[in-house]
Design a protein around this motif. Structure first.
Motif, PDB file in Angstrom:
ATOM      1  N   ARG A 248     -36.313 105.050  -8.969  1.00  0.00           N
ATOM      2  CA  ARG A 248     -36.930 103.999  -9.813  1.00  0.00           C
ATOM      3  C   ARG A 248     -37.004 104.438 -11.272  1.00  0.00           C
ATOM      4  O   ARG A 248     -36.823 103.615 -12.184  1.00  0.00           O
ATOM      5  CB  ARG A 248     -38.320 103.641  -9.287  1.00  0.00           C
ATOM      6  CG  ARG A 248     -38.302 102.772  -8.036  1.00  0.00           C
ATOM      7  CD  ARG A 248     -39.645 102.101  -7.814  1.00  0.00           C
ATOM      8  NE  ARG A 248     -40.713 103.070  -7.637  1.00  0.00           N
ATOM      9  CZ  ARG A 248     -41.100 103.564  -6.466  1.00  0.00           C
ATOM     10  NH1 ARG A 248     -40.482 103.173  -5.353  1.00  0.00           N
ATOM     11  NH2 ARG A 248     -42.082 104.436  -6.380  1.00  0.00           N
ATOM     12  N   SER A 249     -37.276 105.720 -11.508  1.00  0.00           N
ATOM     13  CA  SER A 249     -37.320 106.209 -12.889  1.00  0.00           C
ATOM     14  C   SER A 249     -35.952 106.079 -13.543  1.00  0.00           C
ATOM     15  O   SER A 249     -35.830 105.653 -14.695  1.00  0.00           O
ATOM     16  CB  SER A 249     -37.788 107.673 -12.922  1.00  0.00           C
ATOM     17  OG  SER A 249     -39.146 107.783 -12.553  1.00  0.00           O
ATOM     18  N   LEU A 250     -34.917 106.447 -12.811  1.00  0.00           N
ATOM     19  CA  LEU A 250     -33.564 106.322 -13.340  1.00  0.00           C
ATOM     20  C   LEU A 250     -33.227 104.866 -13.625  1.00  0.00           C
ATOM     21  O   LEU A 250     -32.687 104.528 -14.690  1.00  0.00           O
ATOM     22  CB  LEU A 250     -32.562 106.913 -12.345  1.00  0.00           C
ATOM     23  CG  LEU A 250     -31.079 106.762 -12.696  1.00  0.00           C
ATOM     24  CD1 LEU A 250     -30.762 107.461 -14.017  1.00  0.00           C
ATOM     25  CD2 LEU A 250     -30.197 107.309 -11.573  1.00  0.00           C
ATOM     26  N   GLU A 251     -33.560 103.968 -12.697  1.00  0.00           N
ATOM     27  CA  GLU A 251     -33.265 102.550 -12.880  1.00  0.00           C
ATOM     28  C   GLU A 251     -34.027 101.961 -14.061  1.00  0.00           C
ATOM     29  O   GLU A 251     -33.486 101.146 -14.824  1.00  0.00           O
ATOM     30  CB  GLU A 251     -33.609 101.787 -11.595  1.00  0.00           C
ATOM     31  CG  GLU A 251     -32.689 102.130 -10.421  1.00  0.00           C
ATOM     32  CD  GLU A 251     -33.238 101.657  -9.085  1.00  0.00           C
ATOM     33  OE1 GLU A 251     -34.367 101.095  -9.083  1.00  0.00           O
ATOM     34  OE2 GLU A 251     -32.572 101.867  -8.052  1.00  0.00           O
ATOM     35  N   ALA A 252     -35.284 102.394 -14.251  1.00  0.00           N
ATOM     36  CA  ALA A 252     -36.083 101.887 -15.371  1.00  0.00           C
ATOM     37  C   ALA A 252     -35.501 102.339 -16.711  1.00  0.00           C
ATOM     38  O   ALA A 252     -35.507 101.577 -17.688  1.00  0.00           O
ATOM     39  CB  ALA A 252     -37.531 102.356 -15.234  1.00  0.00           C
ATOM     40  N   GLN A 253     -34.991 103.564 -16.755  1.00  0.00           N
ATOM     41  CA  GLN A 253     -34.384 104.028 -18.006  1.00  0.00           C
ATOM     42  C   GLN A 253     -33.104 103.259 -18.316  1.00  0.00           C
ATOM     43  O   GLN A 253     -32.841 102.913 -19.473  1.00  0.00           O
ATOM     44  CB  GLN A 253     -34.108 105.530 -17.918  1.00  0.00           C
ATOM     45  CG  GLN A 253     -35.369 106.372 -17.933  1.00  0.00           C
ATOM     46  CD  GLN A 253     -35.071 107.842 -18.132  1.00  0.00           C
ATOM     47  OE1 GLN A 253     -34.137 108.203 -18.831  1.00  0.00           O
ATOM     48  NE2 GLN A 253     -35.875 108.701 -17.512  1.00  0.00           N
ATOM     49  N   LEU A 254     -32.312 102.965 -17.301  1.00  0.00           N
ATOM     50  CA  LEU A 254     -31.099 102.180 -17.522  1.00  0.00           C
ATOM     51  C   LEU A 254     -31.443 100.772 -17.989  1.00  0.00           C
ATOM     52  O   LEU A 254     -30.755 100.199 -18.846  1.00  0.00           O
ATOM     53  CB  LEU A 254     -30.266 102.114 -16.239  1.00  0.00           C
ATOM     54  CG  LEU A 254     -29.591 103.423 -15.808  1.00  0.00           C
ATOM     55  CD1 LEU A 254     -28.899 103.246 -14.468  1.00  0.00           C
ATOM     56  CD2 LEU A 254     -28.608 103.888 -16.861  1.00  0.00           C
ATOM     57  N   ALA A 255     -32.521 100.214 -17.453  1.00  0.00           N
ATOM     58  CA  ALA A 255     -32.924  98.855 -17.834  1.00  0.00           C
ATOM     59  C   ALA A 255     -33.320  98.778 -19.299  1.00  0.00           C
ATOM     60  O   ALA A 255     -33.254  97.703 -19.918  1.00  0.00           O
ATOM     61  CB  ALA A 255     -34.075  98.388 -16.956  1.00  0.00           C
ATOM     62  N   SER A 256     -33.731  99.907 -19.887  1.00  0.00           N
ATOM     63  CA  SER A 256     -34.173  99.912 -21.287  1.00  0.00           C
ATOM     64  C   SER A 256     -33.006 100.029 -22.266  1.00  0.00           C
ATOM     65  O   SER A 256     -33.202  99.951 -23.470  1.00  0.00           O
ATOM     66  CB  SER A 256     -35.152 101.065 -21.523  1.00  0.00           C
ATOM     67  OG  SER A 256     -34.495 102.323 -21.401  1.00  0.00           O
ATOM     68  N   LEU A 257     -31.796 100.220 -21.748  1.00  0.00           N
ATOM     69  CA  LEU A 257     -30.607 100.350 -22.593  1.00  0.00           C
ATOM     70  C   LEU A 257     -29.674  99.182 -22.326  1.00  0.00           C
ATOM     71  O   LEU A 257     -29.401  98.850 -21.168  1.00  0.00           O
ATOM     72  CB  LEU A 257     -29.888 101.673 -22.313  1.00  0.00           C
ATOM     73  CG  LEU A 257     -30.718 102.943 -22.545  1.00  0.00           C
ATOM     74  CD1 LEU A 257     -29.960 104.157 -22.019  1.00  0.00           C
ATOM     75  CD2 LEU A 257     -31.031 103.122 -24.028  1.00  0.00           C
ATOM     76  N   SER A 258     -29.161  98.559 -23.359  1.00  0.00           N
ATOM     77  CA  SER A 258     -28.312  97.373 -23.172  1.00  0.00           C
ATOM     78  C   SER A 258     -26.873  97.721 -22.829  1.00  0.00           C
ATOM     79  O   SER A 258     -26.154  96.926 -22.227  1.00  0.00           O
ATOM     80  CB  SER A 258     -28.344  96.503 -24.433  1.00  0.00           C
ATOM     81  OG  SER A 258     -27.879  97.233 -25.557  1.00  0.00           O
ATOM     82  N   ASP A 259     -26.424  98.900 -23.210  1.00  0.00           N
ATOM     83  CA  ASP A 259     -25.038  99.302 -22.922  1.00  0.00           C
ATOM     84  C   ASP A 259     -24.981 100.821 -22.895  1.00  0.00           C
ATOM     85  O   ASP A 259     -25.066 101.478 -23.925  1.00  0.00           O
ATOM     86  CB  ASP A 259     -24.089  98.746 -23.977  1.00  0.00           C
ATOM     87  CG  ASP A 259     -22.619  98.917 -23.579  1.00  0.00           C
ATOM     88  OD1 ASP A 259     -22.349  99.583 -22.566  1.00  0.00           O
ATOM     89  OD2 ASP A 259     -21.748  98.374 -24.292  1.00  0.00           O
ATOM     90  N   HIS A 260     -24.831 101.385 -21.702  1.00  0.00           N
ATOM     91  CA  HIS A 260     -24.845 102.847 -21.588  1.00  0.00           C
ATOM     92  C   HIS A 260     -24.044 103.261 -20.366  1.00  0.00           C
ATOM     93  O   HIS A 260     -24.084 102.613 -19.318  1.00  0.00           O
ATOM     94  CB  HIS A 260     -26.272 103.362 -21.449  1.00  0.00           C
ATOM     95  CG  HIS A 260     -26.377 104.855 -21.509  1.00  0.00           C
ATOM     96  ND1 HIS A 260     -26.289 105.565 -22.682  1.00  0.00           N
ATOM     97  CD2 HIS A 260     -26.539 105.781 -20.526  1.00  0.00           C
ATOM     98  CE1 HIS A 260     -26.409 106.860 -22.428  1.00  0.00           C
ATOM     99  NE2 HIS A 260     -26.557 107.014 -21.131  1.00  0.00           N
TER     100      HIS A 260
END
Length: 430
Positions: free
Chosen positions: A283-295
């Protein structure tokens, strides 16, 4: 500093803070202007119509000009024409300038200026500022064949030293003299254990350094035998709370999750180890990805990609799959594929796949009011972070396949006309 006192008819000097005051010349007359050149101090006397000079270091040998053309001189300027010294006390690779009784060296840019005794120019590397991972590192002039540390030292975070210290070698330029900077190596200021990192209060100032330290501590063969999954999960949650939206934090988190898949099975079966702890990490990994628009990030055991899509790209849905010939091969970017039409989506003969139907576009428009839709995809090389009570009871850590997950941010999949498709081919991971 130097000044004249026409009332006392003296010239004096002192340090800039007023200390060490002393008289250099007495009985100077009604002076108008003072200037300095080399070791000499010059001044004009209006009434006497002359220019005077004195050795400012000794205060002796005061002389008067005898130029009869001077008539009540007031101002005085000395233009310092520094002439090249024919003997060149700088030796090679520099130009020596001689202002009367001393010399200084102006070195070529690729050479280092010596200081103190034995002044001159020697081979070395110039002052240089370089950016690594969005951090500025400054290196001063350095002689050839010497290591240099960056001027920026380790920072303080919650009373603990964190961050990286940059180091590089100044190599001798064998082709044209001078020096050439070598590659930069980043060394952790202090190597903290995972347990010690868990006690640090994560702030905006140290979040990237803590993430880097955690990544370094989870490298293969570098595990603390006392570490547990819940401790790592707690640190990742703190990193996410403070560092969401920072690409460097996400990159280090990707490394941590990749490294964990190399850990021994005992890590996942320690006493009182909760099945939910591995879910907290994901969940931590998914939340960090959600905060970036293109990564995008790819490591040996993990690949992530998050991107915002426009409606015309998603009219026929979107799918992702990974296809690796050798099951023991590390994940690489070229193994991960994107497909944009459901009719051409194939689930057979591939390792792992997921397909999101075009209905997600309408759900996104209805639930968020936006035409843009953000999709995050994560590919795990192993299934070690996917636990179940059945697997735990049998002391088994693998469900026998790679794992691929897709997330549509801020949308609840309710009322889809087409199913979400997923395929997994059992593999044996070494």
């Amino acid at each position: 500093m130097y000044w004249g006192d026409t009332g006392a008819r003296v010239i004096e000097e002192a340090n800039l803070d007023g200390t060490n005051r002393r008289t250099i010349v007495t009985e100077v007359g009604y002076l108008y202007r003072i200037d300095i050149y080399g070791n000499y101090l010059y001044w004009t006397v209006w009434a006497a119509g002359g220019i005077y000079r004195v050795d400012r270091t000794t205060g002796v040998s005061s002389t008067e000009s005898s130029d009869s053309r001077l008539n009540s001189p007031e101002d005085l300027y000395i233009l310092k024409d520094l002439k090249k010294n024919s003997s060149n006390q700088c030796s090679t690779n520099g130009v020596c300038y001689d202002p009367i009784s001393t010399h200084s060296c102006e070195c070529d840019t690729e050479f280092f200026r010596k200081v103190g005794k034995g002044r001159g120019c020697t081979e070395g590397c110039p002052h240089h500022v370089v950016i690594v991972k969005n951090v500025n590192y400054t290196f001063g002039y350095t002689p050839a064949e010497m290591f240099a540390n960056s001027i920026e030292l380790c920072g303080m975070g919650d009373n603990l030293l964190l961050g990286s210290l940059a180091e590089r070698m100044c190599k001798r330029n064998l082709n044209g003299g001078g020096g050439i900077w070598g590659e930069i190596k980043l060394n952790l200021c202090v190597n903290y254990t995972i347990a010690e990192l868990a006690e640090i209060r994560v702030t905006k100032e140290n979040v990237e350094a803590v993430a880097e330290q955690l990544s370094a501590n989870t490298i293969e063969n570098n595990w603390d035998t006392n570490v547990t999954i819940d401790v790592i999960a707690s640190i990742l949650e703190k990193l996410t709370d403070v560092g969401a939206g920072k690409e460097r934090v996400t990159d280090e988190t990707v490394k941590v999750v990749s490294n964990m898949q190399n850990a021994a099975d005992e890590l996942f079966f320690k006493k009182n180890q909760s099945i939910a702890d591995t879910s907290r990490i994901k969940r931590s990994l998914e939340a960090q990805l959600a905060s970036l628009s293109d990564h995008k990030g790819v490591e040996k055991n993990l690949a992530v990609h998050t991107k915002q899509y426009l409606p015309d790209v998603l009219n026929k849905g979107i799918g992702y799959f990974i296809n690796v010939t050798n099951s023991g091969t590390d994940i690489q970017d070229e193994y991960i594929h994107t497909i944009n039409e459901v009719d051409t989506f194939i689930t057979e003969n591939i390792d792992s796949s997921i397909f999101l139907p075009p209905g997600f576009l309408k759900l996104n428009q209805d639930q968020t009011g936006s035409n843009k839709i953000q999709v995050s995809v994560i590919v795990y090389r192993t299934s070690k972070l996917f636990k179940s009570k059945r697997l735990m009871s049998n002391n088994n850590t693998s469900i026998g396949s790679r794992v691929i997950s897709g997330t549509v941010e801020n949308v609840t999949a309710d009322g889809l006309n087409e199913p979400i498709r997923a395929g997994y081919k059992p593999v044996v991971v070494s």
